[in-house]
Motif scaffolding. Sequence first.
Motif, PDB file in Angstrom:
ATOM      1  N   PRO A  90       0.812  -1.225   0.000  1.00 47.16           N
ATOM      2  CA  PRO A  90       0.000   0.000   0.000  1.00 47.16           C
ATOM      3  C   PRO A  90       0.842   1.271   0.000  1.00 47.16           C
ATOM      4  CG  PRO A  90      -0.910  -1.582   1.543  1.00 47.16           C
ATOM      5  CD  PRO A  90       0.405  -2.129   1.102  1.00 47.16           C
ATOM      6  N   GLN A  91       1.959   1.267   0.740  1.00 47.80           N
ATOM      7  CA  GLN A  91       2.814   2.446   0.764  1.00 47.80           C
ATOM      8  C   GLN A  91       3.425   2.712  -0.604  1.00 47.80           C
ATOM      9  OE1 GLN A  91       2.484   0.106   3.062  1.00 47.80           O
ATOM     10  NE2 GLN A  91       3.455   0.617   5.006  1.00 47.80           N
ATOM     11  N   VAL A  92       3.834   1.644  -1.288  1.00 50.02           N
ATOM     12  CA  VAL A  92       4.404   1.808  -2.634  1.00 50.02           C
ATOM     13  C   VAL A  92       3.341   2.342  -3.592  1.00 50.02           C
ATOM     14  CG1 VAL A  92       5.461   0.612  -4.587  1.00 50.02           C
ATOM     15  CG2 VAL A  92       6.099  -0.006  -2.248  1.00 50.02           C
ATOM     16  N   LYS A  93       2.150   1.813  -3.484  1.00 53.66           N
ATOM     17  CA  LYS A  93       1.061   2.268  -4.356  1.00 53.66           C
ATOM     18  C   LYS A  93       0.762   3.738  -4.109  1.00 53.66           C
ATOM     19  CE  LYS A  93      -3.414   0.772  -6.101  1.00 53.66           C
ATOM     20  NZ  LYS A  93      -4.436  -0.282  -6.080  1.00 53.66           N
ATOM     21  N   ALA A  94       0.784   4.165  -2.850  1.00 52.97           N
ATOM     22  CA  ALA A  94       0.539   5.573  -2.540  1.00 52.97           C
ATOM     23  C   ALA A  94       1.655   6.460  -3.077  1.00 52.97           C
ATOM     24  CB  ALA A  94       0.399   5.752  -1.028  1.00 52.97           C
ATOM     25  N   ALA A  95       2.900   6.007  -2.913  1.00 55.10           N
ATOM     26  CA  ALA A  95       4.029   6.797  -3.412  1.00 55.10           C
ATOM     27  C   ALA A  95       3.964   6.957  -4.930  1.00 55.10           C
ATOM     28  CB  ALA A  95       5.348   6.140  -3.005  1.00 55.10           C
ATOM     29  N   LEU A  96       3.517   5.919  -5.628  1.00 59.57           N
ATOM     30  CA  LEU A  96       3.391   6.001  -7.080  1.00 59.57           C
ATOM     31  C   LEU A  96       2.241   6.906  -7.494  1.00 59.57           C
ATOM     32  CD1 LEU A  96       4.059   2.270  -8.042  1.00 59.57           C
ATOM     33  CD2 LEU A  96       5.576   4.220  -8.361  1.00 59.57           C
ATOM     34  N   SER A  97       1.345   7.225  -6.560  1.00 59.72           N
ATOM     35  CA  SER A  97       0.269   8.188  -6.821  1.00 59.72           C
ATOM     36  C   SER A  97       0.628   9.564  -6.283  1.00 59.72           C
ATOM     37  CB  SER A  97      -1.035   7.694  -6.189  1.00 59.72           C
ATOM     38  OG  SER A  97      -1.448   6.477  -6.764  1.00 59.72           O
ATOM     39  N   TYR A  98       1.936   9.788  -6.025  1.00 57.14           N
ATOM     40  CA  TYR A  98       2.472  11.078  -5.582  1.00 57.14           C
ATOM     41  C   TYR A  98       2.041  11.461  -4.175  1.00 57.14           C
ATOM     42  CZ  TYR A  98       3.674  11.558 -10.508  1.00 57.14           C
ATOM     43  OH  TYR A  98       4.189  11.344 -11.768  1.00 57.14           O
ATOM     44  N   VAL A  99       1.633  10.477  -3.360  1.00 55.31           N
ATOM     45  CA  VAL A  99       1.404  10.745  -1.940  1.00 55.31           C
ATOM     46  C   VAL A  99       2.774  10.814  -1.260  1.00 55.31           C
ATOM     47  CG1 VAL A  99       0.377   9.885   0.187  1.00 55.31           C
ATOM     48  CG2 VAL A  99      -0.818   9.573  -1.981  1.00 55.31           C
ATOM     49  N   PRO A 100       3.043  11.847  -0.443  1.00 53.89           N
ATOM     50  CA  PRO A 100       4.380  11.995   0.149  1.00 53.89           C
ATOM     51  C   PRO A 100       4.690  10.957   1.226  1.00 53.89           C
ATOM     52  CG  PRO A 100       2.888  13.680   1.005  1.00 53.89           C
ATOM     53  CD  PRO A 100       2.136  12.961  -0.087  1.00 53.89           C
ATOM     54  N   ILE A 101       5.066   9.752   0.793  1.00 54.14           N
ATOM     55  CA  ILE A 101       5.474   8.677   1.690  1.00 54.14           C
ATOM     56  C   ILE A 101       6.937   8.351   1.394  1.00 54.14           C
ATOM     57  CG2 ILE A 101       5.176   6.232   2.230  1.00 54.14           C
ATOM     58  CD1 ILE A 101       2.231   6.542   1.853  1.00 54.14           C
ATOM     59  N   ALA A 102       7.753   8.309   2.439  1.00 51.82           N
ATOM     60  CA  ALA A 102       9.184   8.113   2.265  1.00 51.82           C
ATOM     61  C   ALA A 102       9.484   6.722   1.723  1.00 51.82           C
ATOM     62  CB  ALA A 102       9.911   8.332   3.586  1.00 51.82           C
ATOM     63  N   LEU A 103      10.348   6.659   0.714  1.00 56.32           N
ATOM     64  CA  LEU A 103      10.903   5.410   0.194  1.00 56.32           C
ATOM     65  C   LEU A 103      12.386   5.669  -0.019  1.00 56.32           C
ATOM     66  CD1 LEU A 103       8.214   4.202  -2.402  1.00 56.32           C
ATOM     67  CD2 LEU A 103       8.757   3.165  -0.204  1.00 56.32           C
ATOM     68  N   ASN A 104      13.197   5.196   0.921  1.00 51.97           N
ATOM     69  CA  ASN A 104      14.629   5.441   0.837  1.00 51.97           C
ATOM     70  C   ASN A 104      15.376   4.306   1.522  1.00 51.97           C
ATOM     71  OD1 ASN A 104      14.251   5.991   3.623  1.00 51.97           O
ATOM     72  ND2 ASN A 104      13.899   8.164   3.172  1.00 51.97           N
ATOM     73  N   LEU A 105      16.688   4.479   1.653  1.00 54.73           N
ATOM     74  CA  LEU A 105      17.515   3.417   2.224  1.00 54.73           C
ATOM     75  C   LEU A 105      17.135   3.116   3.667  1.00 54.73           C
ATOM     76  CD1 LEU A 105      19.869   1.549   1.552  1.00 54.73           C
ATOM     77  CD2 LEU A 105      21.421   3.319   2.374  1.00 54.73           C
ATOM     78  N   ARG A 106      16.772   4.147   4.406  1.00 60.45           N
ATOM     79  CA  ARG A 106      16.356   3.937   5.805  1.00 60.45           C
ATOM     80  C   ARG A 106      15.144   3.010   5.877  1.00 60.45           C
ATOM     81  NH1 ARG A 106      12.290   6.589   8.161  1.00 60.45           N
ATOM     82  NH2 ARG A 106      12.347   8.164   6.515  1.00 60.45           N
ATOM     83  N   VAL A 107      14.149   3.248   5.030  1.00 55.64           N
ATOM     84  CA  VAL A 107      12.955   2.399   5.013  1.00 55.64           C
ATOM     85  C   VAL A 107      13.319   0.975   4.615  1.00 55.64           C
ATOM     86  CG1 VAL A 107      10.713   2.050   3.919  1.00 55.64           C
ATOM     87  CG2 VAL A 107      11.439   4.354   4.542  1.00 55.64           C
ATOM     88  N   ALA A 108      14.203   0.828   3.612  1.00 50.14           N
ATOM     89  CA  ALA A 108      14.588  -0.511   3.158  1.00 50.14           C
ATOM     90  C   ALA A 108      15.275  -1.300   4.270  1.00 50.14           C
ATOM     91  CB  ALA A 108      15.509  -0.398   1.938  1.00 50.14           C
ATOM     92  N   ILE A 109      16.193  -0.656   4.994  1.00 52.51           N
ATOM     93  CA  ILE A 109      16.923  -1.355   6.056  1.00 52.51           C
ATOM     94  C   ILE A 109      15.974  -1.764   7.188  1.00 52.51           C
ATOM     95  CG2 ILE A 109      18.667  -1.060   7.852  1.00 52.51           C
ATOM     96  CD1 ILE A 109      20.200   0.732   5.902  1.00 52.51           C
ATOM     97  N   VAL A 110      15.126  -0.850   7.598  1.00 53.06           N
ATOM     98  CA  VAL A 110      14.166  -1.165   8.665  1.00 53.06           C
ATOM     99  C   VAL A 110      13.202  -2.259   8.213  1.00 53.06           C
ATOM    100  CG1 VAL A 110      12.267  -0.229  10.046  1.00 53.06           C
ATOM    101  CG2 VAL A 110      14.339   1.118   9.707  1.00 53.06           C
ATOM    102  N   LYS A 111      12.801  -2.229   6.946  1.00 54.61           N
ATOM    103  CA  LYS A 111      11.871  -3.245   6.437  1.00 54.61           C
ATOM    104  C   LYS A 111      12.519  -4.624   6.474  1.00 54.61           C
ATOM    105  CE  LYS A 111       7.814  -4.154   4.662  1.00 54.61           C
ATOM    106  NZ  LYS A 111       6.575  -3.813   5.379  1.00 54.61           N
ATOM    107  N   VAL A 112      13.767  -4.717   6.067  1.00 58.17           N
ATOM    108  CA  VAL A 112      14.468  -6.008   6.097  1.00 58.17           C
ATOM    109  C   VAL A 112      14.562  -6.528   7.526  1.00 58.17           C
ATOM    110  CG1 VAL A 112      16.685  -7.145   5.720  1.00 58.17           C
ATOM    111  CG2 VAL A 112      15.777  -5.617   3.979  1.00 58.17           C
ATOM    112  N   ALA A 113      15.031  -5.684   8.443  1.00 57.99           N
ATOM    113  CA  ALA A 113      15.241  -6.129   9.825  1.00 57.99           C
ATOM    114  C   ALA A 113      13.927  -6.485  10.510  1.00 57.99           C
ATOM    115  CB  ALA A 113      15.965  -5.028  10.606  1.00 57.99           C
ATOM    116  N   SER A 114      12.905  -5.641  10.356  1.00 59.08           N
ATOM    117  CA  SER A 114      11.626  -5.899  11.032  1.00 59.08           C
ATOM    118  C   SER A 114      10.929  -7.128  10.469  1.00 59.08           C
ATOM    119  CB  SER A 114      10.711  -4.681  10.905  1.00 59.08           C
ATOM    120  OG  SER A 114      10.425  -4.394   9.550  1.00 59.08           O
ATOM    121  N   THR A 115      11.058  -7.372   9.158  1.00 59.00           N
ATOM    122  CA  THR A 115      10.433  -8.555   8.555  1.00 59.00           C
ATOM    123  C   THR A 115      11.123  -9.834   9.019  1.00 59.00           C
ATOM    124  OG1 THR A 115       9.853  -7.246   6.605  1.00 59.00           O
ATOM    125  CG2 THR A 115       9.747  -9.628   6.388  1.00 59.00           C
ATOM    126  N   ILE A 116      12.448  -9.799   9.096  1.00 59.82           N
ATOM    127  CA  ILE A 116      13.181 -10.977   9.595  1.00 59.82           C
ATOM    128  C   ILE A 116      12.748 -11.304  11.023  1.00 59.82           C
ATOM    129  CG2 ILE A 116      15.462 -11.791  10.326  1.00 59.82           C
ATOM    130  CD1 ILE A 116      16.637 -10.331   7.919  1.00 59.82           C
TER     131      ILE A 116
END
Length: 867
Positions: free
Chosen positions: A88-114
């Motif tokens: 959902p966050q990716v879909k919102a970002a692709l619709s120009y909703v200001p949701i952060a998508l950067n290295l910080r989000v990627a690192i936290v996503k990997v760690a929290s999912t594990i």
Amino acid sequence: MASGILSLHKWLKPKRLAIFEACLIGVLSGLAAVMLKQGIGWLGGWRLQIANDLPAWFALPIIGLTGGYLSGFLIEQFATEASGSGIPQVKAALSYVPIALNLRVAIVKVASTILALGSGLALGRQGPTVQIGAAIAGQVSQWIPTSPEYQRQLIAAGAAAGLAAGFNAPIAGVLFVIEELLHDVSSLTLGTAILASFIGGVVSLMLSGQSLASVIPTIQFSAQEIPFLLLLGLLVGWFAAFFNHSVLAVTKLNRSFFKVGLAWRIAIAGCLSGIAIAMLPSDFRDSTGLQMFLAMGQSEWQLTAGAFVVRFILTLIACSAETSGGLFVPSLILGAALGSLVGNLEHSLLGMGTLGTYALSGMGAFFGAVAKVPITAFVIVFEITRDFNIILPLMITSVVAYLCTEKYAPGSLYTHLLELKGIHLEAETVTDGLWDGLRAVDVMQRQVETLNSEMLINEAMQAFARSRHRGFPVVANEHLVGIITQMDLVKAQESKVSGDMAISQIMTPQPITVSPEERLTQVLYLLSYYKLSRLPVIDRNKLVGIITRSDILRAQAKRLRGVSSQISKPSYLVYQQRGTATGKGRLLLPLSNPQTAIYLIEIAVAIAEKHNYEIECLHIISISPHLVPSTTTVDLNPSLELFQQITDTAKIRKVSIHTQVRVAHDAGQAILEVASDRQLNLLLIGWHGNSKAPDRIFGDTVDTVVKQANCDVMLVKFSDRLQKVNPFNQEFKKPNISFNRWLVPIAGGPNTENALLLLPALLSLSPYPEVCLCQIFSPNDEKHKTSQLEKYADSLYKSLHFSVGTISICSKSIADAILDLANQERSDVIMLGASREGILQQIMHGNIPEAIAQNSNRTIIIFRKAI
């Protein structure tokens, strides 16, 4: 720095740059997906080992509680955007909703999912890999600044690479982006998505290997099985719709019932999952093993039915807490279980068929129905199995399941999850040929006459009598609260309503409105369906325009005459460089004329340094109306040269700078677009001072900007002396500005007060400034007092620490009095803060200031407070 960026852009042509970025995104996404898979496998294996060594009823709940809490803690502390599946966050970002998508989000996503999935929460890792890939792409797009549209395509390519790496299915990654996320099949989108997806899938396959193709028995299919496949499609469709409704219901219930933070919500879900899993056979403790077991079609129907119920409940528990994990694997497991049940039914009745065929068909159908991506679903299963015999059963079940789910649970699950967070994406509509590409902002009237909600009915009748309009928007505290028409007044008279009653009692409250970006086809539908003659246009709770049927008819006439290009298209961002976000406010500085730009830059930097503002520097490249902004080739050299000047100046004064270049038909509208996108405190623009011969950017455009900008506005018309001399003093390399003697007419009101707040910053431009405040009153004003003039002088003395002169003048002409006094005082600058709308309109259209700006060889500064 600017020359280095320009050289990079020359060497890296758009196609070369796209190929390089797609390859980089694919490699990084593939590595991240492998890291995620290995991390979950290691932590999950350690969890199972602990459950074997210790009592399962004790170990599994504790591990689930601890892992869930740590996962939620990481999300809460470092990247709240990493909650849930991430799609959902990716879909919102692709619709120009200001949701952060950067290295910080990627690192936290990997760690929290594990932590979450390794601790036993019943979700999958493929959804998170989509967000991880998109976040990596978002970071790459920040390393190499590009336009928002190009960044959007890179993020889509990253999402494709993430899905491809998660499933080892590169074709499905591209299809998922097109079918669910982007809905774009342009050559650039397809090219970058295909390349990134392919590389991501290859990297994942090489490093992790393993595929169902090597363990699943050969698929068999015959025509007699079609009725059972149709039955499977219906069952999958019904359960998928129930699943989607359940996910939304439990998510909403969890938010309202558990008044705790995300960390504790996930911890509770992990503990409950651990308790449930501890009570079940060991086959249920590993999602990957259970999926493989069901896909092979060798399970008894009792075990299969139990697996379906348990996984359904465990998935809802994990989803309700917004755990970092996806719905892809749960959907595959649930679909495989339903398929095995139908396969067992068919085998018991006809004694033919294979359970594997039904299990795999159910997998693809359930996943496609839940995510509303039927084509992606059967492509994923085909790429996993690599068996052509599965295609026809997959197509039958996927299409039937999708149609059934769409009937009972319409719309995308990810869109509905965004709506629970208050994010509403604009619905895609099919445009009519005549109205193709037109939006409300293209045809609306920007200057709107309004009535106050406290106005009396008798006063409203007089307003209607003086106007040609048959209806007015009604506002209260600058917000639209209703609309009143002539028919409302007629009904009030017929009902003998008192004329001393406020119009708020007879107006239509909460009127139907549209946004500036609403497609014109939707505007037409609303006008026709509700039988309206006008629609207010609202942007961020503010009234920015109104659309009437006459406006649409005029636009239609232009299109039929073949002059649709007269309707200005939105500006197009071709270059952007973001600085650090360290200021407490933001100042927008449009630059045009290189000869006067250096003076505007000095003023902007002085204000920004004094008030701790960031500077948003804008250069607009104007093009002919018949050209399309998004496809017109432009030269960035002049823009980068202007930006280099302000970058050097701001670096010395330690002011944060953001820069952008836009291609536009209408410079004024382009400025307003930026002003509405960025939350501004001040708009500083240069003014030529002669609307009859407008400058290349500024001239009549000032009318539009000053009337509609929703922030403070400062207009600067420089002295003719400054515009004719060399903008640099050759000896000291500093701007040759003479801002020593200031004349500030005082009219009272908020414009004057706010203008004086900026005066200390402006006086820093001169080493020996002198200020003279003057007040002009009419000979007929017998009650004239100088107390207000003295109050302002005392206030300035406290902030400037030097005396301020005051002069009170009686005159019939404001303009003549200011001109005469400026000559007597030999003023360098005249600073006007308009106190009444009438004076501001005269300043805009040239009456009073025309005499000042054209007949006085001085710098004129005009200030208007935010409306």
